[in-house]
Scaffold this motif. Structure first.
Motif, PDB file in Angstrom:
ATOM      1  N   UNK A 318       0.831  -1.211   0.000  1.00  0.00           N
ATOM      2  CA  UNK A 318       0.000   0.000   0.000  1.00  0.00           C
ATOM      3  C   UNK A 318       0.866   1.262   0.000  1.00  0.00           C
ATOM      4  N   UNK A 319       0.194   2.395  -0.227  1.00  0.00           N
ATOM      5  CA  UNK A 319       0.860   3.687  -0.419  1.00  0.00           C
ATOM      6  C   UNK A 319       1.864   3.982   0.684  1.00  0.00           C
ATOM      7  N   UNK A 320       2.979   4.528   0.287  1.00  0.00           N
ATOM      8  CA  UNK A 320       3.953   5.042   1.240  1.00  0.00           C
ATOM      9  C   UNK A 320       4.784   3.996   1.953  1.00  0.00           C
ATOM     10  N   UNK A 321       4.551   2.738   1.698  1.00  0.00           N
ATOM     11  CA  UNK A 321       5.359   1.707   2.373  1.00  0.00           C
ATOM     12  C   UNK A 321       6.766   1.715   1.786  1.00  0.00           C
ATOM     13  N   UNK A 322       7.722   1.344   2.634  1.00  0.00           N
ATOM     14  CA  UNK A 322       9.118   1.289   2.194  1.00  0.00           C
ATOM     15  C   UNK A 322       9.626  -0.128   2.417  1.00  0.00           C
ATOM     16  N   UNK A 323      10.150  -0.711   1.357  1.00  0.00           N
ATOM     17  CA  UNK A 323      10.734  -2.049   1.463  1.00  0.00           C
ATOM     18  C   UNK A 323      12.239  -1.844   1.369  1.00  0.00           C
ATOM     19  N   UNK A 324      12.935  -2.073   2.451  1.00  0.00           N
ATOM     20  CA  UNK A 324      14.377  -1.848   2.480  1.00  0.00           C
ATOM     21  C   UNK A 324      15.110  -2.986   1.769  1.00  0.00           C
ATOM     22  N   UNK A 325      16.395  -2.770   1.466  1.00  0.00           N
ATOM     23  CA  UNK A 325      17.129  -3.729   0.629  1.00  0.00           C
ATOM     24  C   UNK A 325      17.104  -5.168   1.145  1.00  0.00           C
ATOM     25  N   UNK A 326      17.292  -6.083   0.197  1.00  0.00           N
ATOM     26  CA  UNK A 326      17.452  -7.513   0.477  1.00  0.00           C
ATOM     27  C   UNK A 326      16.230  -8.134   1.143  1.00  0.00           C
ATOM     28  N   UNK A 327      15.072  -7.614   0.880  1.00  0.00           N
ATOM     29  CA  UNK A 327      13.861  -8.209   1.435  1.00  0.00           C
ATOM     30  C   UNK A 327      13.298  -9.222   0.449  1.00  0.00           C
ATOM     31  N   UNK A 328      12.822 -10.341   0.981  1.00  0.00           N
ATOM     32  CA  UNK A 328      12.202 -11.375   0.151  1.00  0.00           C
ATOM     33  C   UNK A 328      10.738 -11.515   0.551  1.00  0.00           C
ATOM     34  N   UNK A 329       9.868 -11.282  -0.408  1.00  0.00           N
ATOM     35  CA  UNK A 329       8.434 -11.399  -0.156  1.00  0.00           C
ATOM     36  C   UNK A 329       7.890 -12.398  -1.155  1.00  0.00           C
ATOM     37  N   UNK A 330       7.219 -13.453  -0.680  1.00  0.00           N
ATOM     38  CA  UNK A 330       6.562 -14.361  -1.616  1.00  0.00           C
ATOM     39  C   UNK A 330       5.193 -14.736  -1.106  1.00  0.00           C
ATOM     40  N   UNK A 331       4.166 -14.196  -1.736  1.00  0.00           N
ATOM     41  CA  UNK A 331       2.786 -14.467  -1.325  1.00  0.00           C
ATOM     42  C   UNK A 331       2.232 -15.767  -1.855  1.00  0.00           C
ATOM     43  N   UNK A 332       2.918 -16.372  -2.839  1.00  0.00           N
ATOM     44  CA  UNK A 332       2.406 -17.581  -3.494  1.00  0.00           C
ATOM     45  C   UNK A 332       0.899 -17.510  -3.666  1.00  0.00           C
ATOM     46  N   UNK A 333       0.179 -18.542  -3.184  1.00  0.00           N
ATOM     47  CA  UNK A 333      -1.271 -18.561  -3.432  1.00  0.00           C
ATOM     48  C   UNK A 333      -2.048 -17.669  -2.466  1.00  0.00           C
ATOM     49  N   UNK A 334      -1.582 -17.561  -1.216  1.00  0.00           N
ATOM     50  CA  UNK A 334      -2.346 -16.801  -0.214  1.00  0.00           C
ATOM     51  C   UNK A 334      -2.152 -15.293  -0.345  1.00  0.00           C
ATOM     52  N   UNK A 335      -1.074 -14.881  -0.976  1.00  0.00           N
ATOM     53  CA  UNK A 335      -0.780 -13.459  -1.109  1.00  0.00           C
ATOM     54  C   UNK A 335      -0.119 -12.893   0.132  1.00  0.00           C
ATOM     55  N   UNK A 336       0.454 -11.716  -0.051  1.00  0.00           N
ATOM     56  CA  UNK A 336       1.004 -10.939   1.065  1.00  0.00           C
ATOM     57  C   UNK A 336       0.460  -9.534   0.915  1.00  0.00           C
ATOM     58  N   UNK A 337       0.068  -8.921   2.039  1.00  0.00           N
ATOM     59  CA  UNK A 337      -0.374  -7.524   2.004  1.00  0.00           C
ATOM     60  C   UNK A 337       0.507  -6.719   2.948  1.00  0.00           C
ATOM     61  N   UNK A 338       0.970  -5.598   2.441  1.00  0.00           N
ATOM     62  CA  UNK A 338       1.763  -4.685   3.266  1.00  0.00           C
ATOM     63  C   UNK A 338       0.984  -3.380   3.346  1.00  0.00           C
ATOM     64  N   UNK A 339       0.727  -2.914   4.578  1.00  0.00           N
ATOM     65  CA  UNK A 339      -0.150  -1.753   4.760  1.00  0.00           C
ATOM     66  C   UNK A 339       0.530  -0.414   4.504  1.00  0.00           C
ATOM     67  N   UNK A 340      -0.266   0.613   4.492  1.00  0.00           N
ATOM     68  CA  UNK A 340       0.227   1.972   4.228  1.00  0.00           C
ATOM     69  C   UNK A 340       1.315   2.376   5.186  1.00  0.00           C
TER      70      UNK A 340
END
Ligand code: UD1
Ligand code: MG
Length: 476
Positions: A318-340
């Motif tokens: 979501x808006x304004x979120x910051x993902x800092x270096x070397x982050x691994x996100x994998x939502x596969x089938x369920x998904x991942x949500x990152x909030x504002x």
């Protein structure tokens, strides 16, 4: 009513130069099989039907295609996907012959190859318009080095002179080999004419094959107009025959995708160091640093910033979120949500079912799986949150773990609002930590705790004052 379009996709060839056990057309470009790109292209020109000609690895290819239509085809695409086997492979004309029983005479047949992934729908639409339900329309290209390709032989030297034939490289005279206009492998032809012409093919040529390209001379003999639709963008008709060519087209595909993102306003630190293997959609003022990989479906809201070296799959940020270096996100089938306004990483790992509310902080070496964190919750260092429900403003200490798995089943941990979990705690699920409570560092919590309480579950500290440290060499 426009003439219906039926697509024939040639995909029977072996792909020897890939040196792979996987059929060539199933190798991936931009995270998607080559053949899936071609099938999507057929769908995007509103084709009525697509017939895939299979041969080498037919069963594997056909099974994979069923997957693509389920996964990739848009709900409004009515593409009817069929298969025809070509065994043995006696040439491109013989390949198209195998599709004839599945093609109706009222249509135009568009011939594509399963190993040519970057053709744009607009190019095919222009070719189909040139065919206009009555002409033989060839997609052609002028090449500096036309070696190996079928040459477009015209009645005169002018570029607009009537097309008379396509002559394959191996059959071409020295003079014909000087011709730099080549046949791309893509044509649009009225099906009833195609049917009649294919019946007249022979294999008396240098390769002993039934050449689809021989139909041009039959069209000329029958007085049917042959038109060449010339393009200049070679990548659109480039085929993949080797890992080198696959990597070259991958770069073309990636750089086109990067340009499209930048044209929408996305700021890429370096367009050459971005890989999108799926669908990435971005709001305004998104910034992406170098070496990021996006897979599956990823949505980035306004003002999202992605640090260097992140791998992000199947996730909504979501808006304004910051993902800092070397982050691994994998939502596969369920998904991942990152909030504002959330801050994630560096070195964070978000796994399927991680649902993070606004202003959540996930720091280095923190793993979150199938867990909901409400607004303002923080887990900043070295922690695991799996199968957990975490309330607002919870502070989850360094090194703390939800023990969610008893060896057979997974259980949930509930951490209510405003809880403070100290460092190095083990929360043995199922367990609930009551709102506003505190768990002392180093505790192993096996029973739910009341709201507001301080819970400590660890060996009591003792300090021995009359103790002296052993000295080296002195025994007993
Ligand atoms: C073909 C054209 C040539 C054109 C070139 C463009 C013919 C005779 N020649 O040559 O004019 O310049 O494409 O790339 O058509 N395939 C089958 N079954 C077969 C033979 C081929 O399914 O029996 C498939 C291949 O897997 C491939 C496609 O058809 O996807 C083209 O075959 P390929 O052998 O690469 O054609 P070229 O000889 O390069
Ligand atoms: Mg060939």
């Amino acid at each position: 009513m426009a003439t219906p379009i039926d697509v024939v996709i040639m995909a029977a060839g072996k792909g020897t130069r890939m040196k792979s056990s996987l059929p060539k057309v199933l190798h991936r470009l931009g995270g998607k099989a080559l053949l899936a790109h071609v099938i999507e292209c057929a769908a995007s020109v509103s084709a009525r039907k697509a017939v895939v000609i299979t041969g080498h690895g037919a069963e594997t290819v056909e099974a994979a295609c069923h997957g693509f239509t389920q996964a990739a085809a848009s709900p409004d695409s009515k593409l009817d996907l069929k298969f025809a086997r070509q065994e043995p492979q006696l040439g491109t004309g013989h390949a198209v012959q195998q599709a004839l029983p599945l093609l109706a005479d009222d249509g135009v047949t568009l011939v594509l190859s399963g190993d040519v992934p970057l053709t744009q729908p607009a190019t095919l639409e222009a070719l189909i318009a040139q065919c206009d339900g009555q002409r033989l329309a060839l997609l052609t290209l002028t090449m500096a080095d036309p070696t190996g390709y079928g040459r477009i032989v015209r009645a005169g030297t002018e570029a607009s002179a009537q097309v008379r034939a396509i002559v394959e490289h191996k059959d071409a005279s020295a003079a014909q080999r000087e011709i730099r206009e080549i046949y791309s492998g893509i044509m649009a032809v009225p099906t009833r004419l195609l049917r009649a012409w294919l019946a007249r093919l022979d294999n008396k040529n240098a390769q002993g094959e039934y050449y689809l390209t021989d139909i041009v001379k039959f069209a000329v003999a029958d007085g049917v107009a042959v038109v060449a639709h010339q393009i200049t963008d070679a990548a659109q008709v480039a085929g993949v025959n080797s890992p080198v060519q696959l990597a070259e087209l991958e770069r073309v595909h990636q750089s086109r995708g990067a340009v499209a993102l930048m044209e929408q306003g996305v700021r890429l630190a370096d367009p050459a160091r971005l890989d999108v293997r799926g669908a990435l959609s971005c709001g305004q003022d998104v910034e992406i640093d170098v070496n990021c990989v996006f897979e599956g479906t990823v949505t980035l809201g306004n003002g999202v910033r992605i640090g260097a070296n992140c791998v992000i799959a199947n996730c909504t940020i979501a808006a304004g979120a910051v993902i800092h270096p070397f982050t691994h996100i994998d939502g596969e089938k369920l998904g991942v949500e990152v909030g504002e306004g959330a801050l994630i990483g560096p070195f964070a790992r978000l796994r399927p079912g991680a649902k993070l509310g606004a202003e959540v902080h996930i720091g280095n070496f923190v793993e979150v799986k199938n867990a909901t964190l409400a607004k303002g919750a923080k887990a900043n260092h070295l922690a695991y949150l799996g199968d957990a429900t975490v309330g607002e403003r919870v502070n989850y200490g360094a090194g703390s773990i939800t023990a969610n798995y008893d060896g057979a089943n997974k259980h949930r941990t509930v951490i209510e609002a405003d809880v403070h979990i100290g460092s190095n705690c083990v929360l043995v699920a199922p367990v609930t930590i009551g709102a506003g409570g505190t768990v002392g560092g180093g505790s192993t919590i096996t029973k739910s705790t009341p709201a507001g309480a301080l819970s400590v579950a660890r060996g009591k500290q003792v300090s021995l004052t009359n103790w002296s440290r052993p000295v080296k060499g002195s025994k007993g």
